[in-house]
Design a protein around this motif. Structure first.
Motif, PDB file in Angstrom:
ATOM      1  N   SER A 144       0.476  -1.062   0.207  1.00  0.00           N
ATOM      2  CA  SER A 144       0.253   0.109  -0.097  1.00  0.00           C
ATOM      3  C   SER A 144       1.266   1.481  -0.258  1.00  0.00           C
ATOM      4  O   SER A 144       0.183   2.556  -0.309  1.00  0.00           O
TER       5      SER A 144
ATOM      6  N   THR B 181      -0.513   4.777   0.316  1.00  0.00           N
ATOM      7  CA  THR B 181      -0.040   5.759   1.505  1.00  0.00           C
ATOM      8  C   THR B 181       1.153   6.397   0.955  1.00  0.00           C
ATOM      9  O   THR B 181       2.116   5.789   0.232  1.00  0.00           O
TER      10      THR B 181
ATOM     11  N   ALA C  34      -4.626   6.360   5.244  1.00  0.00           N
ATOM     12  CA  ALA C  34      -5.257   5.656   4.227  1.00  0.00           C
ATOM     13  C   ALA C  34      -6.480   6.382   4.435  1.00  0.00           C
ATOM     14  O   ALA C  34      -7.512   6.405   4.610  1.00  0.00           O
TER      15      ALA C  34
ATOM     16  N   GLN D  52      -3.106  11.825   1.368  1.00  0.00           N
ATOM     17  CA  GLN D  52      -2.522  10.727   1.270  1.00  0.00           C
ATOM     18  C   GLN D  52      -3.102  10.736   0.215  1.00  0.00           C
ATOM     19  O   GLN D  52      -2.612  10.381  -0.582  1.00  0.00           O
TER      20      GLN D  52
END
Length: 485
Positions: free
Chosen positions: A163, A191, A199, A204
């Motif tokens: 992520s 992120t 997130a 973000q």
């Protein structure tokens, strides 16, 4: 409120527009959204030099005449899915950033995994990278197995469960050969290491989009982002996300139906008027071979409150069944329910029907629906909507094989729509033999389509009389309609 460590501070950031405030407030003063301020930790850092600033500082970039700018080569990468390529304008453009949004479970990840396999067959599986932040690699493999992609070249697609956009960018930059396609599923789980906040927060999401854009443009990587939607159907996150990307696609449809529609609400490299039609099945998203009839319902015979409208989605005619139900109200405020059409437009047509056509619906409950879960907002749907309501009120079906299209004005007059002949030519092979259309202005000829009796009328009252008439013989109907004008 200043934190004890370093220069870290917290601000209350609006999740709708990104504006920050020192204190929490119930309503954002910038965009007027309620309960959208979330406390977010931020860092106060010195301003960094721009990439255009040299070591001496202050050098401004050179200004170039528009005619002297060389045309960059931006080859398109076809996904191998005709409906997707149609909406994109011929395929993904190298260096572009595309945002795909849709309801949960609508088929976004399925469509992109199939597209990734199609592009892998063209450029090689080692040049396709699929980064998932919502699922594990094992879950992605299960979906690929269900779609039948593991046995082919799609089984060699590069997959990573990550992520962090910084790590994904490092993987893409160091990968040899460089990827031609990078899929991020999804941007709300992405992120940036240098940014605070959870997130999916405004900072973000915006930071992730900017970082991916900086990666895509110089390297010529086509980046596709999966985006979540809010309960009102708009893409979650700041509006700047849609401004940053090159194209915004939306996958629509009833979750428990099989037909899916792919639309482009923004496309810097193509038209936003096209629509792609898919059918969700056990083996994934399949292209609909005959989209013109995909939204037609099967009936044993003509039914009151039903009429078919030849709509136009971009350059593609789609025939959709318009259904209306009028029922006596129990008293008080009557109920108005619309699915697939604008409820305000339905209210306007109810007023015009009562005032200009003698169809009183003010005290009745009204239900309007488009079969197949399609959503249409073109004005040409006015006439079929009005005919369906009149047919339901009088409990008299419109003859089978009839299509109707046209815009209704406040005075009850009918106005023509664009692409009328193209719509009728699409309806003819499907067995429709009669069309009720607005009468064209002086000097314009009514479209002449083989095997379709085109009846041109000038007013809504006239159209209702023709649609609900039991008279047979098309020449007489056309002569009567012309005589009344």
């Amino acid at each position: 409120m200043t934190k004890a460590s370093g220069r870290a501070q917290t601000r209350f950031v609006c999740q709708s527009c990104g504006e920050s405030f020192l204190r929490w407030e119930g309503q954002c003063r910038a965009c007027s959204a309620w309960n959208s301020l979330v406390e977010t930790q931020v860092r106060s850092e010195p301003r960094q030099l721009s990439r255009h600033d040299d070591a001496g500082g202050g050098r401004m970039p050179a200004v170039t005449r528009l005619i002297d700018v060389g045309e960059p080569e931006r080859p398109r990468i076809p996904a191998g899915i005709g409906e997707l390529d149609r909406v994109l304008g011929g395929g993904l453009v190298a260096g572009s950033v595309v945002l795909l949004g849709g309801e949960p479970g609508i088929g976004k990840s399925t469509l992109l995994l199939q597209a990734a396999a199609g592009i892998a067959a063209l450029v090689g599986p080692e040049r396709v990278m699929y980064a998932t932040g919502e699922e594990s690699i094992a879950q992605v493999r299960l979906r690929a197995d269900r779609l039948g992609l593991l046995t082919g070249i799609g089984g060699a697609i590069q997959v990573v469960a990550e992520s962090s956009i910084d790590r994904i960018a490092d993987l893409a930059s160091s990968h040899v050969p460089g990827p031609a396609l990078l899929v991020i599923d999804s941007v709300q789980t992405a992120t940036i290491d240098d940014l605070d906040g959870p997130a999916g927060s405004v900072g973000q999401v915006r930071g992730a989009a900017l970082r991916l854009m900086e990666l895509a443009k110089p390297a010529g990587i086509a980046v596709v982002l999966v985006g979540h939607v809010t309960k009102d159907g708009s893409i979650a996150g700041p509006k700047t996300l849609e401004h940053l990307v090159d194209a915004v696609l939306t996958l629509e449809g009833e979750r428990y139906a099989t037909v899916r529609l792919l639309r482009a609400t923004k496309n810097r490299f193509g038209s936003t008027e096209e629509v792609g039609v898919f059918e969700m099945g056990e083996t994934g998203m399949a292209e609909v071979a005959d989209p013109a009839r995909a939204f037609l319902a099967e009936h044993d015979g003509p039914a009151p409150g039903s009429v078919v409208a030849p709509t136009l989605e971009g350059s593609r005619p789609l025939l959709v069944e318009v259904q209306g139900l009028v029922a006596p109200g129990p008293g008080g405020t009557p109920r108005r329910t619309a699915s697939g059409v604008d409820a305000n437009r339905v209210a306007l047509l109810v007023a015009v029907l009562g005032r200009r056509a003698g169809i009183g619906l003010a005290s009745h409950d009204i239900y309007v629906n488009l079969a197949g879960g399609l959503t249409v907002d073109e004005p040409g749907l006015d006439l079929p909507l009005a005919l369906a309501l009149a047919s339901s009120l009088r409990d008299r079906p419109i003859a089978s094989g009839t299509v109707a299209i046209g815009e209704v004005g406040l005075l009850g007059e009918l106005r023509s729509v664009v692409g009328l002949e193209r719509r009728l030519r699409e309806a003819a092979p499907l067995g429709f033999g009669r069309a009720i259309v607005p009468r064209l202005g002086r000097g314009a000829a009514t479209p002449d389509v083989a095997s379709i009796d085109v009846i041109a009328v000038g007013s809504l009252r006239e159209a209702i009389e023709v649609a609900l008439s039991d008279v047979t013989g098309s020449p007489r109907r056309m002569a009567a309609a012309s005589a009344r004008c």
